[in-house]
Design a protein around this motif. Structure first.
Motif, PDB file in Angstrom:
ATOM      1  N   UNK A  44       0.433  -1.511   0.043  1.00 53.60           N
ATOM      2  CA  UNK A  44      -0.078  -0.046  -0.128  1.00 53.60           C
ATOM      3  C   UNK A  44       0.314   1.231   0.104  1.00 53.60           C
ATOM      4  N   UNK A  45       1.727   1.031   0.501  1.00 56.07           N
ATOM      5  CA  UNK A  45       3.016   2.859   1.325  1.00 56.07           C
ATOM      6  C   UNK A  45       3.894   3.019  -0.240  1.00 56.07           C
ATOM      7  N   UNK A  46       4.057   1.587  -0.550  1.00 49.46           N
ATOM      8  CA  UNK A  46       5.072   1.594  -1.907  1.00 49.46           C
ATOM      9  C   UNK A  46       4.003   2.111  -2.899  1.00 49.46           C
ATOM     10  N   UNK A  47       2.665   1.631  -3.337  1.00 49.35           N
ATOM     11  CA  UNK A  47       2.286   1.690  -3.918  1.00 49.35           C
ATOM     12  C   UNK A  47       1.828   3.584  -4.326  1.00 49.35           C
ATOM     13  N   UNK A  48       1.206   4.093  -2.837  1.00 52.72           N
ATOM     14  CA  UNK A  48       0.724   5.117  -3.101  1.00 52.72           C
ATOM     15  C   UNK A  48       2.399   6.763  -3.604  1.00 52.72           C
ATOM     16  N   UNK A  49       3.753   6.099  -2.588  1.00 49.56           N
ATOM     17  CA  UNK A  49       4.843   5.902  -3.621  1.00 49.56           C
ATOM     18  C   UNK A  49       4.927   6.289  -4.815  1.00 49.56           C
ATOM     19  N   UNK A  50       4.982   5.182  -5.119  1.00 45.76           N
ATOM     20  CA  UNK A  50       5.223   5.467  -6.865  1.00 45.76           C
ATOM     21  C   UNK A  50       4.244   6.180  -7.641  1.00 45.76           C
ATOM     22  N   UNK A  51       2.330   6.153  -7.214  1.00 46.77           N
ATOM     23  CA  UNK A  51       1.739   6.879  -7.949  1.00 46.77           C
ATOM     24  C   UNK A  51       1.718   8.193  -7.954  1.00 46.77           C
ATOM     25  N   UNK A  52       1.884   8.259  -6.340  1.00 44.14           N
ATOM     26  CA  UNK A  52       2.561   9.586  -7.086  1.00 44.14           C
ATOM     27  C   UNK A  52       3.512  10.397  -7.075  1.00 44.14           C
ATOM     28  N   UNK A  53       4.896   9.415  -6.923  1.00 41.10           N
ATOM     29  CA  UNK A  53       5.691  10.563  -8.505  1.00 41.10           C
ATOM     30  C   UNK A  53       5.539  10.151  -9.580  1.00 41.10           C
ATOM     31  N   UNK A  54       4.932   9.516  -9.714  1.00 37.86           N
ATOM     32  CA  UNK A  54       4.088   9.261 -11.370  1.00 37.86           C
ATOM     33  C   UNK A  54       2.481  10.648 -11.408  1.00 37.86           C
ATOM     34  N   UNK A  75      13.575  -7.166 -11.410  1.00 42.54           N
ATOM     35  CA  UNK A  75      13.003  -6.007 -12.150  1.00 42.54           C
ATOM     36  C   UNK A  75      11.939  -6.857 -13.110  1.00 42.54           C
ATOM     37  N   UNK A  76      12.046  -7.874 -12.835  1.00 38.81           N
ATOM     38  CA  UNK A  76      10.381  -8.536 -13.389  1.00 38.81           C
ATOM     39  C   UNK A  76       8.807  -7.946 -12.940  1.00 38.81           C
ATOM     40  N   UNK A  77       9.365  -8.830 -11.152  1.00 37.83           N
ATOM     41  CA  UNK A  77       8.616  -7.728  -9.787  1.00 37.83           C
ATOM     42  C   UNK A  77       8.114  -6.029 -11.340  1.00 37.83           C
ATOM     43  N   UNK A  78       9.183  -5.334 -11.222  1.00 38.67           N
ATOM     44  CA  UNK A  78       9.029  -3.803 -11.254  1.00 38.67           C
ATOM     45  C   UNK A  78       8.330  -3.504 -12.657  1.00 38.67           C
ATOM     46  N   UNK A  79       8.916  -4.883 -13.407  1.00 39.86           N
ATOM     47  CA  UNK A  79       8.655  -4.737 -14.895  1.00 39.86           C
ATOM     48  C   UNK A  79       6.633  -4.315 -14.586  1.00 39.86           C
ATOM     49  N   UNK A  80       6.250  -5.499 -13.571  1.00 40.79           N
ATOM     50  CA  UNK A  80       4.567  -6.099 -13.601  1.00 40.79           C
ATOM     51  C   UNK A  80       4.099  -4.521 -12.821  1.00 40.79           C
ATOM     52  N   UNK A  81       4.855  -3.928 -11.494  1.00 42.83           N
ATOM     53  CA  UNK A  81       3.832  -2.956 -11.188  1.00 42.83           C
ATOM     54  C   UNK A  81       4.888  -1.657 -11.759  1.00 42.83           C
ATOM     55  N   UNK A  82       5.770  -1.668 -13.117  1.00 42.30           N
ATOM     56  CA  UNK A  82       4.882  -0.597 -13.538  1.00 42.30           C
ATOM     57  C   UNK A  82       4.288  -0.502 -14.915  1.00 42.30           C
ATOM     58  N   UNK A  83       3.551  -1.434 -14.830  1.00 45.32           N
ATOM     59  CA  UNK A  83       3.029  -1.733 -16.185  1.00 45.32           C
ATOM     60  C   UNK A  83       1.667  -1.533 -15.713  1.00 45.32           C
ATOM     61  N   UNK A  84       1.578  -2.080 -13.932  1.00 47.11           N
ATOM     62  CA  UNK A  84       0.125  -1.656 -13.595  1.00 47.11           C
ATOM     63  C   UNK A  84      -0.072  -1.326 -14.050  1.00 47.11           C
ATOM     64  N   UNK A  86       1.346   2.031 -14.418  1.00 46.73           N
ATOM     65  CA  UNK A  86       1.218   3.527 -15.297  1.00 46.73           C
ATOM     66  C   UNK A  86       2.810   3.646 -15.135  1.00 46.73           C
ATOM     67  N   UNK A  87       3.737   3.357 -14.592  1.00 44.35           N
ATOM     68  CA  UNK A  87       4.620   4.078 -14.053  1.00 44.35           C
ATOM     69  C   UNK A  87       6.108   4.515 -15.060  1.00 44.35           C
ATOM     70  N   UNK A  88       6.149   6.294 -15.456  1.00 44.29           N
ATOM     71  CA  UNK A  88       6.646   5.961 -16.237  1.00 44.29           C
ATOM     72  C   UNK A  88       8.620   6.249 -16.173  1.00 44.29           C
ATOM     73  N   UNK A  89       8.638   6.711 -14.543  1.00 46.21           N
ATOM     74  CA  UNK A  89       9.872   6.578 -14.520  1.00 46.21           C
ATOM     75  C   UNK A  89      10.753   5.058 -14.065  1.00 46.21           C
TER      76      UNK A  89
END
Length: 152
Positions: A44-54, A75-84, A86-89
């Motif tokens: 939850x916290x990490x998703x909130x942080x990533x989406x706020x940076x997004x 990196x596979x976990x990051x790939x799924x996380x970024x895709x899910x 829409x993290x541009x960074x």
């Protein structure tokens, strides 16, 4: 050894979210950087942080800065996380925790959780701000405020 304001961002190589080698020397000293360490993808916290940076990513880009997120996930976990989400960074995998040690990122919760720390460096690679807080949402405004001051 913990990095402090005034220190230079150290050199490191890691796998990005596409499995490619990322070399910090390609960015450090070329543009302002926001490098944030976070505990784990899809929490939850990490998703909130990533989406706020997004959501603020264009503001960082407009000021010439790059945002880089680092955790020990693959990196596979990051790939799924970024895709899910829409993290541009850039997301980097630090599975052996070498980069975390290089920066001196402390653990939280009695050493049970990897720490959540954001570093902002100027275009020369010199650290201008370090923010250490488990309050995920507070990192983005602090980082943006510092980047804005660097752009003046």
């Amino acid at each position: 050894m913990e990095l402090k304001v005034g220190d230079k961002i150290p050199n490191f190589i890691a796998k990005d979210g596409n499995g490619n080698d990322f070399d910090s020397q390609d960015f450090v000293g070329k543009k302002p950087l926001v490098i944030y360490f976070y505990p784990k993808d899809n929490t939850p916290g990490c998703t909130t942080q990533a989406c706020s940076f997004r959501d603020q990513y264009e503001d960082f880009k407009d000021l010439g800065a790059e945002v880089i997120g680092i955790s020990s996930d693959s990196f596979e976990s990051h790939q799924k996380f970024a895709t899910q989400y829409k993290l541009p960074f850039i997301l980097l995998s630090d599975s052996d925790k070498k980069i975390r040690k290089l920066f001196g990122v402390p653990s939280n919760m009695f050493g049970l959780l990897p720490g959540r720390v954001t570093y902002v460096a100027d275009r020369n690679g010199e650290i201008q701000m370090i923010f250490d807080s488990m309050m995920a949402g507070k990192h983005i405004p602090k980082a943006l405020e510092t980047i804005k001051k660097l752009a003046l």
